[in-house]
Write a protein that holds these residues in place. Structure first.
Motif, PDB file in Angstrom:
ATOM      1  N   LYS A  95       1.035  -1.278  -0.066  1.00 29.85           N
ATOM      2  CA  LYS A  95      -0.091  -0.107   0.050  1.00 29.85           C
ATOM      3  C   LYS A  95       0.812   1.369  -0.185  1.00 29.85           C
ATOM      4  O   LYS A  95       0.667   2.259  -0.850  1.00 29.85           O
ATOM      5  N   LEU A  96       1.932   1.210   0.619  1.00 26.29           N
ATOM      6  CA  LEU A  96       2.763   2.332   0.767  1.00 26.29           C
ATOM      7  C   LEU A  96       3.351   2.536  -0.580  1.00 26.29           C
ATOM      8  O   LEU A  96       3.585   3.726  -0.972  1.00 26.29           O
ATOM      9  N   THR A  97       3.958   1.532  -1.102  1.00 25.25           N
ATOM     10  CA  THR A  97       4.447   1.613  -2.461  1.00 25.25           C
ATOM     11  C   THR A  97       3.353   2.123  -3.532  1.00 25.25           C
ATOM     12  O   THR A  97       4.051   3.122  -4.279  1.00 25.25           O
ATOM     13  N   TYR A  98       2.344   1.819  -3.545  1.00 27.11           N
ATOM     14  CA  TYR A  98       1.371   2.202  -4.511  1.00 27.11           C
ATOM     15  C   TYR A  98       1.082   3.555  -4.173  1.00 27.11           C
ATOM     16  O   TYR A  98       0.956   4.182  -5.045  1.00 27.11           O
ATOM     17  N   THR A  99       1.040   4.122  -2.960  1.00 20.63           N
ATOM     18  CA  THR A  99       0.504   5.505  -3.009  1.00 20.63           C
ATOM     19  C   THR A  99       1.578   6.195  -3.015  1.00 20.63           C
ATOM     20  O   THR A  99       1.255   7.196  -3.867  1.00 20.63           O
ATOM     21  N   GLY A 100       2.959   6.119  -3.101  1.00 25.30           N
ATOM     22  CA  GLY A 100       3.960   6.475  -3.521  1.00 25.30           C
ATOM     23  C   GLY A 100       4.072   6.778  -5.154  1.00 25.30           C
ATOM     24  O   GLY A 100       4.338   7.762  -5.788  1.00 25.30           O
ATOM     25  N   LEU A 101       3.738   5.761  -5.571  1.00 25.86           N
ATOM     26  CA  LEU A 101       3.533   5.595  -7.099  1.00 25.86           C
ATOM     27  C   LEU A 101       2.445   6.452  -7.398  1.00 25.86           C
ATOM     28  O   LEU A 101       2.685   7.269  -8.630  1.00 25.86           O
ATOM     29  N   PHE A 102       1.232   6.497  -6.932  1.00 19.01           N
ATOM     30  CA  PHE A 102       0.270   7.370  -7.337  1.00 19.01           C
ATOM     31  C   PHE A 102       0.641   8.909  -7.141  1.00 19.01           C
ATOM     32  O   PHE A 102       0.104   9.862  -7.969  1.00 19.01           O
ATOM     33  N   ILE A 103       1.405   9.090  -5.851  1.00 18.80           N
ATOM     34  CA  ILE A 103       1.799  10.454  -5.622  1.00 18.80           C
ATOM     35  C   ILE A 103       2.603  10.913  -7.060  1.00 18.80           C
ATOM     36  O   ILE A 103       2.432  12.016  -7.597  1.00 18.80           O
ATOM     37  N   ALA A 104       3.279   9.949  -7.565  1.00 18.74           N
ATOM     38  CA  ALA A 104       4.404  10.536  -8.662  1.00 18.74           C
ATOM     39  C   ALA A 104       3.410  10.512  -9.816  1.00 18.74           C
ATOM     40  O   ALA A 104       3.827  11.475 -10.576  1.00 18.74           O
ATOM     41  N   LEU A 105       2.765   9.681 -10.076  1.00 16.10           N
ATOM     42  CA  LEU A 105       1.937   9.744 -11.314  1.00 16.10           C
ATOM     43  C   LEU A 105       1.199  11.165 -11.314  1.00 16.10           C
ATOM     44  O   LEU A 105       0.931  11.609 -12.422  1.00 16.10           O
ATOM     45  N   VAL A 106       0.598  11.383 -10.237  1.00 16.67           N
ATOM     46  CA  VAL A 106      -0.553  12.535 -10.137  1.00 16.67           C
ATOM     47  C   VAL A 106       0.465  13.884 -10.555  1.00 16.67           C
ATOM     48  O   VAL A 106       0.084  14.734 -11.377  1.00 16.67           O
ATOM     49  N   PHE A 107       1.677  13.925  -9.975  1.00 15.31           N
ATOM     50  CA  PHE A 107       2.605  15.071 -10.120  1.00 15.31           C
ATOM     51  C   PHE A 107       3.189  14.951 -11.755  1.00 15.31           C
ATOM     52  O   PHE A 107       2.967  15.911 -12.333  1.00 15.31           O
ATOM     53  N   ILE A 108       3.620  13.682 -12.278  1.00 13.63           N
ATOM     54  CA  ILE A 108       4.000  13.979 -13.368  1.00 13.63           C
ATOM     55  C   ILE A 108       2.945  14.122 -14.612  1.00 13.63           C
ATOM     56  O   ILE A 108       3.139  14.925 -15.555  1.00 13.63           O
ATOM     57  N   PHE A 109       1.742  13.549 -14.618  1.00 13.80           N
ATOM     58  CA  PHE A 109       0.882  13.874 -15.392  1.00 13.80           C
ATOM     59  C   PHE A 109       0.038  15.147 -15.258  1.00 13.80           C
ATOM     60  O   PHE A 109      -0.689  15.926 -16.035  1.00 13.80           O
ATOM     61  N   SER A 110       0.325  15.875 -14.009  1.00 16.32           N
ATOM     62  CA  SER A 110       0.045  17.354 -13.817  1.00 16.32           C
ATOM     63  C   SER A 110       0.816  18.406 -14.645  1.00 16.32           C
ATOM     64  O   SER A 110       0.718  19.394 -15.192  1.00 16.32           O
TER      65      SER A 110
END
Length: 180
Positions: A8-23
């Motif tokens: 869960k921690l890994t996927y949360t970090g991944l989605f933080i990065a994806l939100v940033f990158i795609f923004s």
């Protein structure tokens, strides 16, 4: 209480990065009479974060990823706390609806979750814009509404595209990623 596993921690970090990158990097700047705005794909990953991770971690990923974008861009730096709240609620509502709705059709459920998450964000964003313009900038009601309506148009287009992308990606991701 959220039981936080390494997964869960890994996927949360991944989605933080994806939100940033795609923004930050998948965007189209738009010039309008009331100032600059932009079309971006970050919202789709805010919604996907809620659907995949659930309301708490999905909201956190959406809020943190979006706030990091604001903190790295001088145009949006001051709005980072408000962005965190608005995007957190977007991911939270999408996650809550997806995980609490009793529907067998996951595509319809993902679309519904994305729709309500996006509507939540648009309402909060427009409310923030109205209050900021009234209190900080002292705009008249009429001038304020011109900007709110313009942002409603861009946000609605962005929202429709985000919901469509979310529904498509959610189907692929839900088959591969299990958070339990």
């Amino acid at each position: 209480m959220i039981k936080l596993s390494t997964k869960k921690l890994t996927y949360t970090g991944l989605f933080i990065a994806l939100v940033f990158i795609f923004s930050a990097f998948f965007q189209i700047p738009l010039k309008t009479p009331m100032g600059d705005t932009r079309f971006h794909l970050g919202n789709a990953f805010c919604l996907l974060g809620g659907i995949i991770l659930g309301p708490g971690l999905g909201g956190l990923a959406a809020g943190v990823g979006s706030a990091i974008f604001d903190l790295t861009n001088p145009l949006y730096f001051a709005s980072a706390p408000f962005t965190f709240i608005n995007k957190f609620m977007m991911g939270f509502v999408a996650g809550l609806i997806f995980h609490k709705t009793k529907m067998k059709n996951e595509k319809a459920k993902a679309t519904l979750a994305g729709f309500f998450g996006q509507i939540t964000y648009i309402i909060l964003y427009l409310l923030y814009t109205f209050i900021k313009n009234k209190v900080a900038m002292g705009l008249s009601f009429e001038a304020n509404m011109v900007e709110v309506v313009q942002k409603l148009g861009v946000s609605s287009i962005n929202g429709v595209i985000s919901v469509i992308i979310t529904a498509i990606f959610a189907m692929a991701l839900l088959k591969r990623v299990k958070m339990d």
